[in-house]
Design an enzyme around this catalytic site. Sequence first.
Site, mmCIF file in Angstrom:
data_model
loop_
_atom_site.group_PDB
_atom_site.id
_atom_site.type_symbol
_atom_site.label_atom_id
_atom_site.label_comp_id
_atom_site.label_asym_id
_atom_site.label_seq_id
_atom_site.Cartn_x
_atom_site.Cartn_y
_atom_site.Cartn_z
ATOM 1 N N SER A 136 0.835 -1.191 0.000
ATOM 2 C CA SER A 136 0.000 0.000 0.000
ATOM 3 C C SER A 136 0.874 1.248 0.000
ATOM 4 O O SER A 136 1.760 1.401 0.853
ATOM 5 C CB SER A 136 -0.904 0.026 1.237
ATOM 6 O OG SER A 136 -1.526 1.293 1.355
ATOM 7 N N ASN A 201 -0.961 -3.273 -6.548
ATOM 8 C CA ASN A 201 -1.605 -2.251 -5.732
ATOM 9 C C ASN A 201 -1.737 -0.952 -6.511
ATOM 10 O O ASN A 201 -1.311 -0.850 -7.665
ATOM 11 C CB ASN A 201 -0.796 -2.024 -4.452
ATOM 12 C CG ASN A 201 -1.681 -1.830 -3.232
ATOM 13 O OD1 ASN A 201 -2.642 -1.067 -3.279
ATOM 14 N ND2 ASN A 201 -1.367 -2.521 -2.154
#
Length: 297
Positions: A136, A201
Amino acid sequence: MRLAPRIEAEPVLVTTAVGRLANPLGLAAGYDKTGRHLNDLARLGFGYLVAGTFTLSPRPGNPKPRVARNKEEETLVNALGFPNPGVDEFIRNLKSRTKPAPPLIASISGTTIEDVVAVYAKVQPFVEGVEVNLSSPNTPSLRDLREPQAFAELAERLKEAKVKPSYLKIPPHVGDHQFLDTMLLVKKWENLGFEGVTAANSMHVVDARMAVGEGGYSGPPLLEHTKAAVEAIRRSVDKSFEVNAVGGISRPADAAALLRHGANTVQVFTALVYKGPALVKSIITDQDVRRVIGFRS
């Protein structure tokens, strides 16, 4: 909010480590951060669901504002920072999950090796698989866990605790040189016997609309980056190693293209925000998507 009635589609079974899927479309992590909405989301017709990301203890996430839309290009920027009730609350919420249901994968993370291993051990008995999120862009400390020595230790300890299929969620492909470091993680993950990866991501972006000044960019412009990631991984791993492709999928043709590039499944998030539940039916009933999967069966 009342969701659409359950979508029924003729089964097109896809074999994965988490079980036989009715179709190759998954809901990406981030949509249900509590585990309270799984029954409603299952009604939309997904082949599988990813819930979370969950951490060992509850987290409030980053300060607001932390989400913004770019409506013209149908993209999002988020700087959420893993807001979630903690893994124990997630497990409690699973008591209301109705079965039969599509396989459930829990997305997990943490800022230390000990925390990630603890979440991993706790959650496995209650789900069909685990996605380990070390990528992330909204949690800078995760970069430390991707450093070669730290990642090797983490992966070894996860392997010792492993009882369910497990996937590593990796950073996006933003260039061949950058992705070489990511491929080292992928190969280590494969060599330890884990089942696959989720590629990839959201992409880091500076954005003054976010309270923290930066966030993760997602939506159609990421599609080509996702294709590049899938191609690079598929060239380097055994055909049994699974690739769940996510990033930029906003129509059936995008899903079919990634499946052709070697993805085993595809996941959506941002396009669902803009297009709504009709997106799911359009992908899982698309003849091109079904044809690609049919060639593999």
